[in-house]
Motif scaffolding. Structure first.
Motif, PDB file in Angstrom:
ATOM      1  N   TYR A  11      58.175  34.361  44.003  1.00 36.45           N
ATOM      2  CA  TYR A  11      58.908  34.144  45.257  1.00 36.45           C
ATOM      3  C   TYR A  11      59.162  35.473  45.977  1.00 36.45           C
ATOM      4  N   ARG A  12      59.495  36.522  45.202  1.00 32.51           N
ATOM      5  CA  ARG A  12      59.706  37.842  45.826  1.00 32.51           C
ATOM      6  C   ARG A  12      58.423  38.339  46.474  1.00 32.51           C
ATOM      7  N   LYS A  13      57.295  38.157  45.777  1.00 33.65           N
ATOM      8  CA  LYS A  13      56.016  38.576  46.344  1.00 33.65           C
ATOM      9  C   LYS A  13      55.697  37.784  47.604  1.00 33.65           C
ATOM     10  N   ILE A  14      55.982  36.500  47.594  1.00 32.04           N
ATOM     11  CA  ILE A  14      55.739  35.664  48.775  1.00 32.04           C
ATOM     12  C   ILE A  14      56.605  36.128  49.938  1.00 32.04           C
ATOM     13  N   ASP A  15      57.874  36.464  49.660  1.00 34.18           N
ATOM     14  CA  ASP A  15      58.756  36.955  50.720  1.00 34.18           C
ATOM     15  C   ASP A  15      58.211  38.254  51.311  1.00 34.18           C
ATOM     16  N   LYS A  16      57.736  39.165  50.445  1.00 39.81           N
ATOM     17  CA  LYS A  16      57.168  40.427  50.935  1.00 39.81           C
ATOM     18  C   LYS A  16      55.914  40.166  51.758  1.00 39.81           C
ATOM     19  N   LEU A  17      55.088  39.231  51.299  1.00 34.78           N
ATOM     20  CA  LEU A  17      53.863  38.906  52.030  1.00 34.78           C
ATOM     21  C   LEU A  17      54.198  38.289  53.390  1.00 34.78           C
ATOM     22  N   ASP A  28      49.578  51.465  52.583  1.00 31.52           N
ATOM     23  CA  ASP A  28      51.028  51.587  52.405  1.00 31.52           C
ATOM     24  C   ASP A  28      51.620  50.304  51.824  1.00 31.52           C
ATOM     25  N   TYR A  29      51.002  49.193  52.139  1.00 32.41           N
ATOM     26  CA  TYR A  29      51.533  47.904  51.701  1.00 32.41           C
ATOM     27  C   TYR A  29      50.816  47.353  50.477  1.00 32.41           C
ATOM     28  N   PHE A  30      49.586  47.768  50.280  1.00 36.25           N
ATOM     29  CA  PHE A  30      48.805  47.322  49.123  1.00 36.25           C
ATOM     30  C   PHE A  30      48.292  48.548  48.380  1.00 36.25           C
ATOM     31  N   PRO A  31      49.130  49.135  47.530  1.00 37.63           N
ATOM     32  CA  PRO A  31      48.729  50.376  46.855  1.00 37.63           C
ATOM     33  C   PRO A  31      47.530  50.177  45.924  1.00 37.63           C
ATOM     34  N   CYS A  32      47.260  48.981  45.481  1.00 39.30           N
ATOM     35  CA  CYS A  32      46.134  48.763  44.566  1.00 39.30           C
ATOM     36  C   CYS A  32      44.796  48.993  45.260  1.00 39.30           C
ATOM     37  N   LEU A  33      44.778  49.040  46.612  1.00 37.96           N
ATOM     38  CA  LEU A  33      43.528  49.264  47.338  1.00 37.96           C
ATOM     39  C   LEU A  33      43.077  50.723  47.233  1.00 37.96           C
ATOM     40  N   ASN A  34      44.016  51.631  46.883  1.00 39.47           N
ATOM     41  CA  ASN A  34      43.675  53.038  46.739  1.00 39.47           C
ATOM     42  C   ASN A  34      42.869  53.285  45.471  1.00 39.47           C
ATOM     43  N   GLU A  35      42.975  52.391  44.502  1.00 42.35           N
ATOM     44  CA  GLU A  35      42.267  52.573  43.248  1.00 42.35           C
ATOM     45  C   GLU A  35      40.781  52.306  43.457  1.00 42.35           C
ATOM     46  N   ALA A  69      56.863  38.915  55.158  1.00 42.65           N
ATOM     47  CA  ALA A  69      57.320  40.020  56.011  1.00 42.65           C
ATOM     48  C   ALA A  69      56.132  40.837  56.502  1.00 42.65           C
ATOM     49  N   PHE A  70      55.146  41.050  55.627  1.00 44.84           N
ATOM     50  CA  PHE A  70      53.948  41.795  56.022  1.00 44.84           C
ATOM     51  C   PHE A  70      53.180  41.044  57.106  1.00 44.84           C
ATOM     52  N   VAL A  71      52.990  39.742  56.937  1.00 48.70           N
ATOM     53  CA  VAL A  71      52.274  38.936  57.931  1.00 48.70           C
ATOM     54  C   VAL A  71      53.014  38.969  59.264  1.00 48.70           C
ATOM     55  N   MET A  86      54.945  41.401  60.354  1.00 43.09           N
ATOM     56  CA  MET A  86      54.772  42.735  60.920  1.00 43.09           C
ATOM     57  C   MET A  86      53.381  42.872  61.530  1.00 43.09           C
ATOM     58  N   VAL A  87      52.341  42.362  60.854  1.00 45.14           N
ATOM     59  CA  VAL A  87      50.985  42.429  61.393  1.00 45.14           C
ATOM     60  C   VAL A  87      50.898  41.596  62.675  1.00 45.14           C
ATOM     61  N   GLY A  88      51.524  40.423  62.672  1.00 45.47           N
ATOM     62  CA  GLY A  88      51.533  39.595  63.879  1.00 45.47           C
ATOM     63  C   GLY A  88      52.168  40.302  65.050  1.00 45.47           C
ATOM     64  N   ASN A  89      53.297  40.996  64.809  1.00 45.76           N
ATOM     65  CA  ASN A  89      53.955  41.757  65.884  1.00 45.76           C
ATOM     66  C   ASN A  89      53.062  42.889  66.378  1.00 45.76           C
ATOM     67  N   SER A  90      52.371  43.548  65.439  1.00 42.95           N
ATOM     68  CA  SER A  90      51.477  44.641  65.815  1.00 42.95           C
ATOM     69  C   SER A  90      50.310  44.132  66.648  1.00 42.95           C
ATOM     70  N   VAL A  91      49.730  43.009  66.255  1.00 44.38           N
ATOM     71  CA  VAL A  91      48.624  42.425  67.013  1.00 44.38           C
ATOM     72  C   VAL A  91      49.100  41.988  68.398  1.00 44.38           C
ATOM     73  N   ALA A  92      50.280  41.394  68.461  1.00 37.83           N
ATOM     74  CA  ALA A  92      50.816  40.974  69.762  1.00 37.83           C
ATOM     75  C   ALA A  92      51.015  42.188  70.677  1.00 37.83           C
ATOM     76  N   GLY A  93      51.509  43.288  70.106  1.00 36.65           N
ATOM     77  CA  GLY A  93      51.679  44.517  70.908  1.00 36.65           C
ATOM     78  C   GLY A  93      50.352  45.058  71.397  1.00 36.65           C
ATOM     79  N   LEU A  94      49.333  45.034  70.533  1.00 39.14           N
ATOM     80  CA  LEU A  94      48.002  45.508  70.947  1.00 39.14           C
ATOM     81  C   LEU A  94      47.407  44.615  72.029  1.00 39.14           C
ATOM     82  N   GLU A  95      47.593  43.317  71.912  1.00 43.22           N
ATOM     83  CA  GLU A  95      47.085  42.408  72.946  1.00 43.22           C
ATOM     84  C   GLU A  95      47.740  42.696  74.291  1.00 43.22           C
ATOM     85  N   GLU A  96      49.044  42.966  74.272  1.00 45.67           N
ATOM     86  CA  GLU A  96      49.735  43.300  75.520  1.00 45.67           C
ATOM     87  C   GLU A  96      49.154  44.575  76.134  1.00 45.67           C
ATOM     88  N   ARG A  97      48.871  45.570  75.287  1.00 46.21           N
ATOM     89  CA  ARG A  97      48.313  46.827  75.800  1.00 46.21           C
ATOM     90  C   ARG A  97      46.904  46.615  76.351  1.00 46.21           C
TER      91      ARG A  97
END
Length: 194
Positions: free
Chosen positions: A110-116, A184-191, A118-120, A122-133
């Motif tokens: 459940y904690r992982k789902i909550d973090k995911l 920053d959000y998925f540290p396992c991708l650095n491996e 929040a991440f989704v 944040m990405v949605g807000n970022s995409v919406a900002g880019l679309e506006e620009r």
């Protein structure tokens, strides 16, 4: 002897008087008579208490069947109770600890789902900002389809029309937006991949 019409050995309500003397106790004649009287009385009482089976045989058989059926059901009920007891002890001893362990694991999920989530968001807000620009840049710079651009480039435009204004140059300066990094959000991708 019994009066006519009376049941043998039935109580007549009269007290009989025996002729005995203190010296006559234990005489063989009296013992035989009392033993015979006792046997007759016992037989009469047993006949009274034990009814003739032939008269009540159907009722007795029905009662026997009912009792057998009742005993069978009691045995089944006791077996079911034993099964319930064993099942409940199994639940208490085995299933509840397993359920608790799974519930603890689910809290982590459940904690992982909550973090995911929040991440989704944040990405949605970022995409919406880019679309506006992008929409703002298209309206400021004027987006032409590629066929119009080719046609305009082939036509020679007089030099006085070709000079862009200074305000137009200031609008065209590009400022890259601040974006997130998935590392920053998925540290396992650095491996390194395996």
């Amino acid at each position: 002897a019994d009066p006519p019409g009376a049941c043998p050995g039935a109580d007549s309500g009269n007290v009989s008087q025996s002729h005995s003397s203190a010296s006559g106790l234990g005489e063989p004649e009296d013992e035989d008579a009392s033993e015979a009287s006792l046997s007759a009385t016992a037989a009469a009482y047993s006949a009274y208490l034990l009814a003739d089976r032939s008269l009540f045989s159907e009722q007795i058989e029905s009662l026997d069947k009912s009792l057998e059926d009742l005993l069978t059901r009691v045995d089944e009920f006791v077996g079911m109770l034993d099964m319930i007891r064993s099942d409940s002890s199994q639940v208490v001893n085995e299933s509840i600890p397993q359920i608790y362990t799974k519930a603890t694991e689910m809290r982590q999920i459940y904690r992982k789902i909550d973090k995911l989530e929040a991440f989704v968001k944040m990405v949605g807000n970022s995409v919406a900002g880019l679309e506006e620009r992008v929409i703002k840049a298209e309206t400021d710079l004027g987006a032409f389809p590629s066929t119009f651009k080719k046609i305009l480039h082939t036509i020679s435009i007089p030099s006085f029309l070709n000079k862009p204004s200074s305000s137009r140059q200031q609008q065209t300066l590009y400022e890259p937006p601040v974006l997130f990094k998935t590392e920053d959000y998925f540290p396992c991708l650095n491996e390194a991949p395996y």
